[in-house]
Design an enzyme around this catalytic site. Structure first.
Site, PDB file in Angstrom:
ATOM      1  N   GLU A   8      46.200  24.223  36.684  1.00  0.00           N
ATOM      2  CA  GLU A   8      44.970  23.916  35.950  1.00  0.00           C
ATOM      3  C   GLU A   8      45.094  22.683  35.064  1.00  0.00           C
ATOM      4  O   GLU A   8      44.131  22.264  34.442  1.00  0.00           O
ATOM      5  CB  GLU A   8      44.488  25.130  35.142  1.00  0.00           C
ATOM      6  CG  GLU A   8      45.497  25.722  34.186  1.00  0.00           C
ATOM      7  CD  GLU A   8      45.013  27.016  33.536  1.00  0.00           C
ATOM      8  OE1 GLU A   8      43.825  27.365  33.665  1.00  0.00           O
ATOM      9  OE2 GLU A   8      45.840  27.678  32.886  1.00  0.00           O
ATOM     10  N   HIS A  50      35.863  55.076  31.374  1.00  0.00           N
ATOM     11  CA  HIS A  50      36.111  55.675  32.686  1.00  0.00           C
ATOM     12  C   HIS A  50      34.880  56.373  33.230  1.00  0.00           C
ATOM     13  O   HIS A  50      34.658  56.422  34.433  1.00  0.00           O
ATOM     14  CB  HIS A  50      37.278  56.665  32.596  1.00  0.00           C
ATOM     15  CG  HIS A  50      38.597  56.022  32.854  1.00  0.00           C
ATOM     16  ND1 HIS A  50      39.685  56.187  32.053  1.00  0.00           N
ATOM     17  CD2 HIS A  50      38.973  55.168  33.837  1.00  0.00           C
ATOM     18  CE1 HIS A  50      40.689  55.472  32.528  1.00  0.00           C
ATOM     19  NE2 HIS A  50      40.278  54.854  33.610  1.00  0.00           N
ATOM     20  N   CYS A  54      41.696  31.267  41.290  1.00  0.00           N
ATOM     21  CA  CYS A  54      41.143  32.411  40.556  1.00  0.00           C
ATOM     22  C   CYS A  54      40.080  32.025  39.530  1.00  0.00           C
ATOM     23  O   CYS A  54      39.691  32.850  38.716  1.00  0.00           O
ATOM     24  CB  CYS A  54      42.246  33.212  39.885  1.00  0.00           C
ATOM     25  SG  CYS A  54      43.188  32.253  38.703  1.00  0.00           S
ATOM     26  N   ARG A 107      34.284  22.598  29.526  1.00  0.00           N
ATOM     27  CA  ARG A 107      33.667  23.613  30.384  1.00  0.00           C
ATOM     28  C   ARG A 107      32.529  24.360  29.699  1.00  0.00           C
ATOM     29  O   ARG A 107      31.723  25.013  30.357  1.00  0.00           O
ATOM     30  CB  ARG A 107      34.732  24.593  30.898  1.00  0.00           C
ATOM     31  CG  ARG A 107      35.466  25.323  29.802  1.00  0.00           C
ATOM     32  CD  ARG A 107      36.753  25.977  30.311  1.00  0.00           C
ATOM     33  NE  ARG A 107      36.590  27.381  30.628  1.00  0.00           N
ATOM     34  CZ  ARG A 107      37.592  28.174  31.006  1.00  0.00           C
ATOM     35  NH1 ARG A 107      38.817  27.686  31.160  1.00  0.00           N
ATOM     36  NH2 ARG A 107      37.394  29.430  31.259  1.00  0.00           N
ATOM     37  N   ASP A 145      39.523  25.444  34.346  1.00  0.00           N
ATOM     38  CA  ASP A 145      40.184  24.428  33.520  1.00  0.00           C
ATOM     39  C   ASP A 145      40.473  23.165  34.312  1.00  0.00           C
ATOM     40  O   ASP A 145      40.301  22.067  33.794  1.00  0.00           O
ATOM     41  CB  ASP A 145      41.479  25.007  32.929  1.00  0.00           C
ATOM     42  CG  ASP A 145      41.186  25.831  31.694  1.00  0.00           C
ATOM     43  OD1 ASP A 145      40.397  25.346  30.861  1.00  0.00           O
ATOM     44  OD2 ASP A 145      41.716  26.943  31.570  1.00  0.00           O
TER      45      ASP A 145
HETATM   46  C1  PEP Z   1      40.662  29.026  35.007  1.00  0.00           C
HETATM   47  O1  PEP Z   1      40.939  28.181  34.164  1.00  0.00           O
HETATM   48  O2  PEP Z   1      40.064  28.770  36.064  1.00  0.00           O
HETATM   49  C2  PEP Z   1      41.047  30.430  34.816  1.00  0.00           C
HETATM   50  C3  PEP Z   1      40.938  31.307  35.789  1.00  0.00           C
HETATM   51  O3  PEP Z   1      41.476  30.816  33.601  1.00  0.00           O
HETATM   52  P1  PEP Z   1      40.555  30.987  32.291  1.00  0.00           P
HETATM   53  O4  PEP Z   1      39.128  30.910  32.731  1.00  0.00           O
HETATM   54  O5  PEP Z   1      40.941  32.306  31.732  1.00  0.00           O
HETATM   55  O6  PEP Z   1      41.002  29.830  31.474  1.00  0.00           O
HETATM   56 MG    MG Z   2      42.378  28.536  32.629  1.00  0.00          MG
END
Ligand code: PEP
Ligand code: MG
Length: 814
Positions: free
Chosen positions: A521, A284, A592, A555, A545
């Site tokens: 994903e 914090h 995301c 990846r 993903d």
């Molecule tokens: C993704 O796969 O884009 C994602 C946001 O999840 P992570 O990177 O945690 O697999």
């Molecule tokens: Mg993912």
């Protein structure tokens, strides 16, 4: 003669082209042979060859053995060691000043200049130093009274403060009212401790417990508990003295560690920067410091600053460096740097306030990705519209046991409170793939990304999954919470997750349904999307993903990195079709993964009509600013053209051309007729900084490096006091001519040996300059040969008239 040394690569981006060329250039100055071996991959490299060095694939923290053979090997080792540790991590214009930095762990951004001093803080007494109970009933009453008074203080503070400080007060209130914390205090008094001794004993207990936690986040909560303990002690034992603090007007304050309330109690007008021996990035104290824009360096031991105490020092948090007793050129460099960063902050703040929407009013929520409450705080400080992805698996990784329902609830509740009405999407644990957790063991697999991961694990871990759902459902009472399931591939999985969620909701008696969504994903979902829209409430594209599964390219495997492309038209087509289908069903779709903040992606995602982008906190402001410049209609049309492209490179080129409306090569704010820079390095830095501030260049250190490469080949000092530094650089966003007239001429190594007072910087983009760069350079050089031009340029101080003059002469010379 031979000599060797070892280097741990200090550069966050590894030895890529720019540092490699600096190393090769430095090494070329020695007669001895210099070879590198990267311990990680066994690759040998010739340190005098840029390509060989790049081929060594040296990444951050790689250990490199360096062997030097031949003439003066010991001296070469000495000089090379100093260069690699002290000079290489510094940007070129700073390295030119031969500074002697001390490197720590940077936390946050910014620079600060001040007097180095040591914090004289509160020392938590050992329990044995404090009195035993004289009257248990009276002591219990005193303890309860102190708790009530502190709770009231914290409540008032949280209402008054706002932002991160309010979040910290709320977190401290949660500790104070925690049933375990209270029970332990009461039990200690019941066992014979006086109230102050009970507080100290409970702090010791939590310190011992949390310091063993495998979770860094939980370890860092110890500081918060100590802070609450300190404030209780202040009420219960006011005789415990707090050493007085006398700070200089501008202080760089060193402390072993610093509790959040100690930071809040500091005179922030005086404290310009913090140096801490301890203090992790999610503590914090660090979060608060970032919120106050205080530059911080951690991992700085007392011994490292012993000689500098009471003297001037410079803290550069971006670089992770401390300069003790710097000489005047380094100080001047940092005064310029301070002024530049202030100007940039003001510009960004002016441009990024308000609602996240395009210029024509299309809303696009910008949310934050988090793994802890600390990151949520940061995100909200940057104006996040919500939490788009709470990666809860971070609570599981490194733990011996899966976190219990209560522990999870506390974590989620803290985030939901911080969100203060904004939506929070909590993703259930995504263990497996690249995120193993020893508390949820999985078999050894040859393809973990295609294996036993996330929801595929839940049926075997049903109790753990249910506990998490319960924790999330309980947190939903405090604000708008949504549950998101990772790695869903089939309708059956989604239905099963829904049934468990509803069972737990019924069991807990939670009246309001909690929206259930899935990560989009796994590609199979794309082809059954109509049916999924009837099963789930929302989708968030996991582009990390989805890209790897769509292109069958791991990846994390750089060898197939060329295939992994979230801007490839195939990926964009999948996404835009998904967005259209989801919207036809009246559902919501966000994104995301890392692509959310990728350069070039924003206009395409806006064109698709995604409802939200979720990214890490530092990307938010810039994204909101860029969004405000876009027109959604044009972005839809741009997306149409992107879908026609052959590959990602074409898409990038298309977006880059569109996103950069041509700027004139010369504007009045590129002209600085009254610059006061004391050296060639300072002049190059100053001109490049101006380009960066005007958003004509995206990486000022890279741009500087490109200019210096040219200066190395030959000086651009053309004589008559004029220099035309120039470069074709990948960092230039708009071709630019920038002018500075120096109040004091500086040595430029010019061909006539004369100092330079007129600097004309020419910057062209490497990709689209063609021969234009050389043509422009020679046109300018020809003009400089005329005395009347030189005199006119020197005489004119008004930027607008200077602009007219330059335009006129350049057109005449074309
Ligand atoms: C993704 O796969 O884009 C994602 C946001 O999840 P992570 O990177 O945690 O697999
Ligand atoms: Mg993912």
């Amino acid at each position: 003669m031979s000599h060797s040394l070892t280097l741990i690569c200090p550069l966050p981006n590894g030895i890529h082209a720019r540092p490699a060329s600096r190393i090769a250039e430095f090494c070329a100055g020695f007669g001895a042979a210099i070879r590198w071996r990267n311990q990680r991959n066994g690759q040998w490299a010739d340190a005098k060859s840029v390509l060989s060095l790049i081929g060594g694939d040296i990444l951050f923290n790689d250990v490199v053995d360096i062997e030097i053979d031949g003439e003066g090997a010991a001296r070469v080792a000495d000089e090379l060691g100093r260069f690699l540790r002290q000079t290489l991590p510094c940007p070129r214009s700073l390295a030119e000043l031969s500074p002697s930095p001390y490197f720590g762990q940077p936390a946050g951004q910014g620079v600060a200049i001040g007097e180095l001093c040591v914090h004289r803080g509160f020392r938590m007494p050992e329990p044995a130093e404090l009195p035993l109970s004289m009257d248990r009933d009276a002591d219990l009453v005193a303890l309860a009274g102190a708790r009530r008074a502190l709770a009231e203080q914290l409540r008032q503070q949280s209402e008054r403060q706002g932002g991160e400080a309010a979040g910290v007060s709320r977190a401290h209130l949660a500790i104070l009212s925690d049933p375990d914390f209270r029970a332990r205090l009461d039990a200690a008094v019941a066992d014979g401790a006086g109230p102050a001794r009970a507080v100290a004993a409970v702090v010791v207990h939590y310190r011992a417990q949390l310091s063993k936690s495998a979770s860094e986040y939980l370890r860092e909560r110890e500081m918060d508990i100590r802070d609450v303990g300190r404030r209780l002690l202040e009420a219960l034992a006011p005789e415990i003295e707090r050493a007085g603090e006398v700070l200089p007007e501008a202080a760089l304050l060193w402390a072993e560690d610093l509790a959040p309330s100690e930071l809040l109690a500091l005179d922030r007008d005086k404290v310009k920067g913090l140096l801490l021996a301890r203090g992790g990035l999610t503590s914090h104290t660090i979060i608060l410091a970032r919120g106050f824009s205080l530059p911080v360096l951690t991992g700085v031991q007392r011994a490292a600053i012993a000689d500098g105490i009471g003297r001037t020092a410079v803290l550069d948090a971006g670089l992770g460096a401390l300069f003790q007793s710097p000489d005047t050129v380094v100080l001047d460099y940092y005064r310029e740097e301070e002024a530049l960063l202030t100007a940039q902050r003001q510009r960004l703040a002016k441009a990024s306030g308000g609602i996240a929407a395009s210029a024509d009013g299309q809303r696009l929520e910008l949310a934050v990705n988090i793994a802890s409450a600390a990151e949520a705080q940061l995100g909200f400080a940057q104006g996040a519209d919500g939490v788009g992805l709470f990666r809860t698996e971070m609570l599981f990784m490194d733990a011996d046991e899966p976190p219990g329902e209560d522990e999870q609830f506390q974590c989620y509740a803290e985030v939901v409170r911080l969100a203060a009405g904004r939506p929070v999407i909590i993703r259930t644990f995504d263990i497996g793939g690249d995120k193993p957790a020893r508390c949820l063991p999985a078999p050894q697999e040859s393809n973990p990304f295609l294996g036993y991961r996330a929801i595929r694990m839940y049926p075997d871990q049903e109790a753990v999954f249910r506990a998490q759902l319960r924790a999330i459902l309980r947190a939903s009472a405090l604000g708008p919470v949504k549950v998101m399931i990772p790695m869903v591939a089939t309708l059956g999985e989604a239905r099963w997750a829904r049934s468990l969620l509803e069972e737990e909701r019924a069991a807990l008696g939670v009246a309001e349904p909690v929206p259930l969504g899935i990560m989009l994903e796994v590609p199979s979902v794309l082809f059954q999307l109509d049916a999924f829209c009837r099963e789930v409430d929302f989708f968030s594209v996991g582009s990390n993903d989805l890209t790897q599964y769509l292109f069958a390219a791991d990846r994390d495997n750089e060898r197939v990195g060329n295939l992994y492309d979230s801007l490839h038209p195939a990926f964009l087509a999948a996404l835009s079709q998904a967005a259209a289908t989801v919207h036809r069903h009246g559902r919501w779709i966000g994104l995301c993964g890392e692509a959310a903040a990728a350069p070039h992606a924003l206009p395409l995602f806006l064109g698709m009509g995604l409802d939200e982008l979720s990214m890490s906190a530092p990307s938010l402001q810039e994204c909101r600013r860029r969004l405000r410049e876009l027109d959604a209609g044009r972005c839809r049309e741009l997306l149409g053209r992107a879908l026609e492209c052959a590959d990602g490179a074409e898409v990038r080129a298309l977006v880059a051309a569109e996103a950069r409306p041509a700027l004139p090569m010369l504007t009045a704010d590129c002209l600085m007729p009254d610059a006061v820079w004391g050296s060639k390095a300072a002049a190059i830095k100053g001109l490049v900084d101006r380009l960066w501030l005007l958003e004509r260049c995206d990486d000022r250190y890279g741009m500087e490096e490109d200019l210096w490469l040219r200066e190395q080949a030959y000086s651009t000092g053309l004589g008559h006091g004029f220099a035309i530094p120039h470069a074709k650089s990948g960092h230039v966003l708009h071709p630019t001519l920038c002018l500075a007239r120096l109040a004091q001429p500086v040595d430029w190594g010019a061909c006539d040996g004369q100092p330079v007072d007129m600097v004309l910087l020419l910057a062209f983009n490497a990709a689209d300059a063609g021969a234009a760069h050389l043509k422009f350079f020679s046109r300018l050089a020809r003009l400089v040969m005329h005395e009347d031009f030189r005199q006119a340029l020197r005489a004119e101080r008004d930027p607008e008239r200077l602009l007219a003059l330059l335009r006129d002469r350049l057109e005449g010379a074309a």
